[in-house]
Write an enzyme that holds these catalytic residues in place. Structure first.
Site, PDB file in Angstrom:
ATOM      1  N   ARG A  89       6.405   7.365 -41.954  1.00 17.39           N
ATOM      2  CA  ARG A  89       5.138   7.627 -42.647  1.00 17.39           C
ATOM      3  C   ARG A  89       4.092   8.178 -41.684  1.00 17.39           C
ATOM      4  NH1 ARG A  89       1.411   2.957 -42.601  1.00 17.39           N
ATOM      5  NH2 ARG A  89       2.216   1.399 -41.162  1.00 17.39           N
ATOM      6  N   LYS A 109      -1.042   9.083 -39.698  1.00 12.54           N
ATOM      7  CA  LYS A 109      -0.275   7.954 -40.232  1.00 12.54           C
ATOM      8  C   LYS A 109      -0.618   7.762 -41.699  1.00 12.54           C
ATOM      9  CE  LYS A 109       0.625   4.194 -38.142  1.00 12.54           C
ATOM     10  NZ  LYS A 109       0.491   2.850 -37.533  1.00 12.54           N
ATOM     11  N   ASP A 248      10.995  -0.506 -30.869  1.00 11.99           N
ATOM     12  CA  ASP A 248      10.388   0.709 -31.409  1.00 11.99           C
ATOM     13  C   ASP A 248       8.874   0.650 -31.378  1.00 11.99           C
ATOM     14  OD1 ASP A 248      11.352  -1.227 -33.546  1.00 11.99           O
ATOM     15  OD2 ASP A 248       9.886  -0.097 -34.709  1.00 11.99           O
ATOM     16  N   ASN A 249       8.316  -0.504 -30.997  1.00  8.32           N
ATOM     17  CA  ASN A 249       6.871  -0.646 -30.808  1.00  8.32           C
ATOM     18  C   ASN A 249       6.524  -0.817 -29.332  1.00  8.32           C
ATOM     19  OD1 ASN A 249       6.522  -0.545 -33.579  1.00  8.32           O
ATOM     20  ND2 ASN A 249       6.518  -2.752 -33.836  1.00  8.32           N
TER      21      ASN A 249
END
Length: 490
Positions: A89, A109, A248-249
């Site tokens: 997104r 975003k 992934d963060n």
């Protein structure tokens, strides 16, 4: 509208991303432009805040030079590996070089579906957009490496979550959006060529002074380990709980990224969690250093084919660097605690002194930010100890510690006023209190009232100043205001 795009990630092989344009929205309206950040990036804040700016910041109009892409990445989420995630997104418009010479990504975003959206709608509701704006800009003002918020736009369209909510788009600025999960994406596919290109690119972009050793992957690993040891120490210094420290963060640039179920401590407890999905406490406040090292171990695994031809040698090189994290973090956290306690020089027993205070705070449920800010006044005036003791259910618990602290202070020839002034630069008066963030979001969602959001952003831009006219925003929540869970922005 002019963005001086100088895109480099889009020049990497096409398997690094998917080319995709934002989805048009019905009636975009700018609700906030970060004017100072816009000027740093060489952008005109008035132009961004205009109706034409709303068209660009919502994704309806692509500025000249934009090459919109959604990045591919994988990730370990709560310890379980997902081989393909990606920007589901978010769409990277391109890169610009700010007036300080620093290259950054400009990303939208909530700008619609991408090939990585899976079953998601690619949209964002206004609540998560405002939360990320508030908290990321507060982190920047606190001096902690972070992505930034350039603008927030409402779309004029609803998004459906547990309920129907106003849609919104956040314009995020980041040193880059390369994550540990980006490397995991290619490692899972055995794509050594892509890993080599990515490692060299990331090193040149984020740590150019470390290049030229002949082993880009090893140099990158060392730099990222060091950056995250410092980052997590700074998080703990202000009582920040990230909430979802998935790989992934975990940004290669060493910035705080992806403000979903994040929060700041009210009363201190090392096992405090806020995320509604962290039932096991994996990402609890005091567990963050251990998880950071775990994430870095996953990063090291992706680089093994690049570190050395011999597998055992590669494992040894990676292990040695990752094991350094504990020492680096301990040193960084000790520096943070010394600054918070007003200690100018390091002494062997200082970590124990800090730990003793934290233990007493936990057992007495003392507010983290208020306690450390109050210590600033106590450093200048010992009579303040009585007031601080009253923050504890058992005041003697504090007074026993305070006697140790004052003996330690006496070991240094520092004027009390100078010490207190230095402490006020290490102990913020204001952090994004969870209940205040929730109140600002509620006003925007229910009444289209952005005034509480504006006030909060302005106060948090000066977190180390007392700002008596806004003192209520530093107050801890009343029982009925307490926020016990925060939720992912999807």
């Amino acid at each position: 509208m002019t963005f001086a795009f100088d895109n480099t990630y889009a020049r990497l092989p096409s398997r690094f991303f998917a080319s995709v344009s934002p989805t048009h929205v019905r009636d975009p309206r700018v609700v906030k432009v970060n004017r100072a950040l816009a000027r740093e990036l060489g952008l005109d804040p008035d132009e961004l805040a205009s109706p034409a700016g709303a068209q660009v910041l919502s994704g309806n109009v692509l500025p000249a030079g934009s090459e919109p892409i959604a990045l591919a990445y994988a990730g370990h989420q709560f310890g379980a590996f997902v081989p393909q995630l990606g920007d589901g997104r978010a769409i990277l418009l391109g890169e610009v070089i700010g007036r300080n010479g620093r290259r950054v990504d400009i990303q939208l975003k909530g700008s619609g579906r991408t090939p990585f959206s899976r079953r998601g709608d690619g949209r964002a509701a206004i609540g998560p957009v405002l939360r990320e704006y508030i908290v990321s800009e507060a982190m920047a003002a606190l001096g902690i490496p972070t992505t930034r918020a350039l603008a927030a736009v409402v779309t004029g369209e609803p998004v459906v979550r547990e309920e129907v909510l106003p849609g919104a788009v956040l314009t995020r600025v980041a040193a880059s959006h390369i994550r540990v999960g980006t490397f995991e994406f290619f490692a899972a596919r055995g794509d050594r060529e892509a890993l080599t290109a990515l490692a060299s690119y990331a090193l040149r972009r984020h740590y150019p002074d470390a290049s030229g050793t002949g082993n880009d992957a090893l140099a990158l690993l060392e730099c990222v380990v060091h950056a995250h040891a410092n980052l997590v120490a700074q998080w703990l210094g202000v009582g920040f709980v990230h909430g979802v420290m998935n790989t992934d963060n975990t940004a290669i640039a060493g910035e705080t990224i992806d403000y979903g179920p994040c929060a700041f401590l009210d009363e201190y407890h090392p096992n405090k969690t806020f995320s509604s999905i962290d039932s096991g406490g994996r990402y609890a406040f005091a567990n963050q250093p251990r998880i950071a090292q775990w994430n870095l171990a996953r990063f090291g695994e992706t680089l093994l084919p690049l570190l050395a031809d011999d597998e055992d040698e590669a494992v040894g090189l990676a292990t040695e660097r990752i094991q350094r994290f504990s020492t680096l973090f301990a040193a960084a956290h000790a520096r943070v605690l010394r600054a918070k306690l007003g200690l100018a020089q390091p002494y062997e027993d200082d970590p124990a002194l800090g730990a003793a205070l934290l233990d007493r705070m936990a057992s007495n449920e003392v507010d983290y930010t208020i306690l450390f800010r109050a210590l600033c006044a106590a450093a200048d005036d010992p009579s303040e100890d009585a007031r601080i003791g009253n923050l504890f259910a058992n005041p003697d618990s504090f007074h026993d510690w305070s006697r140790q602290w004052r003996r330690r202070l006496a070991m240094e020839e520092v004027a009390p006023g100078s010490r207190a002034a230095a402490m006020r630069l290490a102990n913020p008066a204001f952090v994004p209190r969870n209940h205040r963030v929730a109140q600002a979001i509620e006003a925007a969602v229910r009444r289209d009232d952005f005034e509480p959001f504006e006030v909060l952003v302005q106060v948090l831009d000066r977190p180390y100043e007392d700002q008596p006219e806004s003192a209520h925003l530093a107050d801890p929540p009343r029982p009925e205001e307490r926020v016990r869970e925060t939720f992912c922005g999807t």
